[in-house]
Design an enzyme around this catalytic site. Structure first.
Site, PDB file in Angstrom:
ATOM      1  N   TYR A 154       0.630 137.397  98.265  1.00 61.38           N
ATOM      2  CA  TYR A 154       0.027 136.887  97.027  1.00 61.38           C
ATOM      3  C   TYR A 154      -1.142 137.783  96.654  1.00 61.38           C
ATOM      4  CZ  TYR A 154      -2.629 133.904  93.842  1.00 61.38           C
ATOM      5  OH  TYR A 154      -3.313 133.418  92.761  1.00 61.38           O
ATOM      6  N   GLU A 242      -1.903 137.603  88.104  1.00 64.48           N
ATOM      7  CA  GLU A 242      -1.424 136.921  89.307  1.00 64.48           C
ATOM      8  C   GLU A 242      -0.006 137.369  89.623  1.00 64.48           C
ATOM      9  OE1 GLU A 242      -1.755 132.441  90.902  1.00 64.48           O
ATOM     10  OE2 GLU A 242      -0.382 132.655  89.223  1.00 64.48           O
TER      11      GLU A 242
END
Length: 449
Positions: A154, A242
């Site tokens: 991530y 993101e």
């Protein structure tokens, strides 16, 4: 919490802000709950932007019809693909369409399946945990090749307004619900604050790549990817970049498998292309309508409508309503030029919500005169034949004349000078109207007017 944001005001925290809040390490940083000032774009747009900056993504393209979906799948040239409903909401994979189709993200194995699923997705509403019961309309699908990840990570780049600098949030546990990771394993979340004057240096990028856990074959590519993502963040006035998951494939390639981008609304004047991608079908229709009229309007969960000029005064108005036991139904800032037409448009927006049982008008007449506001208010109430009580606090230029006009109008408008008294009256009348509705008694009879 209400968050202000330049030309647009958002009442709900972004997903990244929730990530901050759920991590004890973030909670130690004062003011880390971020301001929400961002335009969200569809995943296929994010993929196009990534390709433009040389960031590797799976091969894919958007389709707006079932026939286009079939053609896209044929052009990809593989029998292992993914079709994704282009809806601006999280939890698409676990969502359900209004026609019964389960899953807004599906694995497909042929152009025929691409056509079949696209036909069931496009033109239908996808309901997820973030959309509410009404769902959001799917107007397009994104079809891309399916790549198999050896490792999933991530990575997000956000703007920390408290520290006035960008921050890279990374975790070796990607491809899953990152909020859950932050809550259950906060130690798995790493934050790297960036000096905006220096940017992401080679040393910083290498450190992020190594801490994520990329194999040595991929470290150089991962370092380049981190720096390219920061370049997008900087050059495009982003508030959120993101990538989940950022993957290392079985053949040691670094790929951005999924992307969620947000951009600062205040930068729309210099990011024309980015802001031309705004999809208003994914936004609340009333909020879109308000923006077209230069009104800052956000629906909330309460029942006392608010019409105020100035963001600070609007915040104070909502706060004092809550302090007196009421709940604001909206944030509505008509700005410095509170014209009669703007007031009429504002009232139409407020009264379109059936929950509203009273309206608190709190205007400071500096640029505009209070008596002109009073005229606009009276005309609007008469034109719209409003049935809910209105509490008006008009302060500033010609306020005495405004008070006289309202008092002589004979309408359900209560002119009150004191802010506390006005808020208290708003809450009181709201409760009376709710009681009247519950027992099916006319509002005029109940209020004695």
């Amino acid at each position: 919490m209400f968050k202000l944001g330049g030309s647009r005001v958002l009442a709900s925290a972004t997903r990244s802000s929730k990530l901050f809040a759920s991590n004890p390490a973030f909670r130690r940083v004062p003011g880390v709950a971020q301001q929400s000032r961002n335009l969200s774009i569809h995943e296929y747009r994010s993929a196009e932007l990534l390709r433009e900056y040389g960031v590797q993504v799976p091969k894919g393209a958007v389709a707006h019809t079932a026939n286009e979906a079939k053609e896209v799948a044929q052009q990809i040239g593989t029998d292992d693909m993914v079709i994704k409903a282009q809806v601006l909401a999280g939890g698409r994979g676990k969502g359900t369409f209004d026609n019964g189709l389960k899953g807004g993200v599906r694995v497909i194995y042929s152009p025929h399946e691409a056509e079949m699923f696209a036909e069931q997705m496009i033109g239908h509403k996808l309901i997820t945990k973030q959309t509410g019961a009404g769902g959001r309309l799917c107007s397009a699908v994104y079809i891309c090749e399916r790549k198999f990840a050896r490792r999933e990570f991530y990575l997000a780049i956000l703007m920390d307004r408290a520290r006035q600098c960008p921050v890279i949030v990374s975790s070796s546990q990607g491809g899953v619900d990152i909020e859950g990771v932050a809550k259950e394993h906060p130690e798995a979340i790493k934050t790297t604050y960036i000096d905006i004057n220096e940017g992401v240096t080679d040393a910083i990028a290498y450190d992020v790549a190594n801490s994520l856990g990329f194999s040595y074959q991929c470290i150089e590519d991962a370092k380049d990817t981190v720096q390219k993502l920061y370049k997008i963040f900087l050059e495009k006035d982003a508030t959120q970049i993101e990538i989940n998951p950022l993957s290392e494939t079985t053949d040691h390639k670094v790929l951005c498998m999924d992307a969620k981008f947000g951009f600062d609304d205040n930068a729309d004047f210099r990011q024309k292309e980015i802001f031309s991608w705004r999809d208003t079908t994914q936004e609340d229709p009333d909020e879109v309508r308000a923006a077209e009229s230069n009104l800052n309007f956000i629906k909330l969960d309460g029942d006392i409508g608010c019409l105020v000029n100035g963001a600070g005064l609007a915040m104070a108005t909502m706060d004092i309503i809550k302090l007196n036991g009421g709940q604001p139904a909206n944030f509505l800032d008509v700005g410095g030029g509170a014209t009669p037409q703007a007031i009429k448009e504002a009232f139409e927006l407020i009264t379109s919500d059936p929950k509203v049982t009273a309206i608190f008008v709190n205007i400071f007449g500096g640029i505009v005169r209070c008596d002109l506001i009073a005229h606009g208010l009276i005309n609007t109430v008469q034109t719209l034949n409003l049935k809910v009580p209105i509490i008006a606090r008009l302060q500033g230029t010609n306020m005495a004349e405004a008070h006289r006009l309202i008092s002589d109008s004979g309408l359900k408008i209560f002119s009150i000078d004191d802010l506390q008294d006005a808020a208290e009256k708003s809450v009181q009348l709201s409760k009376v109207v709710k009681m009247a509705r519950d027992i099916d008694v006319g509002v005029e009879f109940t209020l004695g007017i």
